[in-house]
Design a protein around this motif. Structure first.
Motif, PDB file in Angstrom:
ATOM      1  N   ARG A  60       0.870  -1.182   0.000  1.00  0.00           N
ATOM      2  CA  ARG A  60       0.000   0.000   0.000  1.00  0.00           C
ATOM      3  C   ARG A  60       0.903   1.227   0.000  1.00  0.00           C
ATOM      4  O   ARG A  60       1.873   1.294   0.751  1.00  0.00           O
ATOM      5  N   LEU A  61       0.593   2.202  -0.849  1.00  0.00           N
ATOM      6  CA  LEU A  61       1.356   3.448  -0.925  1.00  0.00           C
ATOM      7  C   LEU A  61       0.491   4.583  -0.384  1.00  0.00           C
ATOM      8  O   LEU A  61      -0.623   4.815  -0.859  1.00  0.00           O
ATOM      9  N   VAL A  62       1.019   5.287   0.614  1.00  0.00           N
ATOM     10  CA  VAL A  62       0.306   6.382   1.262  1.00  0.00           C
ATOM     11  C   VAL A  62       1.136   7.650   1.107  1.00  0.00           C
ATOM     12  O   VAL A  62       2.331   7.643   1.402  1.00  0.00           O
ATOM     13  N   VAL A  63       0.519   8.739   0.640  1.00  0.00           N
ATOM     14  CA  VAL A  63       1.197  10.026   0.549  1.00  0.00           C
ATOM     15  C   VAL A  63       0.861  10.788   1.820  1.00  0.00           C
ATOM     16  O   VAL A  63      -0.291  11.116   2.065  1.00  0.00           O
ATOM     17  N   ASP A  64       1.882  11.053   2.627  1.00  0.00           N
ATOM     18  CA  ASP A  64       1.690  11.823   3.853  1.00  0.00           C
ATOM     19  C   ASP A  64       1.853  13.298   3.535  1.00  0.00           C
ATOM     20  O   ASP A  64       2.932  13.739   3.158  1.00  0.00           O
ATOM     21  N   ASP A  65       0.780  14.049   3.688  1.00  0.00           N
ATOM     22  CA  ASP A  65       0.829  15.464   3.364  1.00  0.00           C
ATOM     23  C   ASP A  65       0.970  16.345   4.600  1.00  0.00           C
ATOM     24  O   ASP A  65       0.991  17.552   4.501  1.00  0.00           O
TER      25      ASP A  65
END
Length: 82
Positions: free
Chosen positions: A74-79
């Motif tokens: 799973r790829l999560v973009v932490d903003d």
């Protein structure tokens, strides 16, 4: 086996201005090997793209890579807005 970190970095680098700010961290859950992508605030929009089309394409590429074990990637973009 494919190094997922390197794959993500190779895909992301041409899209961002601050290449030195790219960080990838891992978190393992019961079902997933999560890769958290940390970028500078200015580059988050470039990686997500209009209506999320760019990040969805990146996720499709990353998710198609075979990994060992039964957990999915799973790829999560932490903003940083949490």
């Amino acid at each position: 086996m494919v190094n997922v970190d390197e794959l993500i970095k190779t895909i992301i680098e041409p899209l961002v201005d601050d290449k030195d700010d790219i960080r990838i961290s891992h978190q393992e859950t019961d079902r997933f090997n999560e890769y958290h992508l940390h970028l500078s605030d200015d580059d988050v929009g470039r990686v997500i793209g209009k209506h999320g089309h760019v990040i969805q394409t990146i996720r499709t590429l990353v998710y198609s890579v075979p990994v060992s074990g039964s957990k999915k990637v799973r790829l999560v973009v932490d903003d940083g807005k949490k």
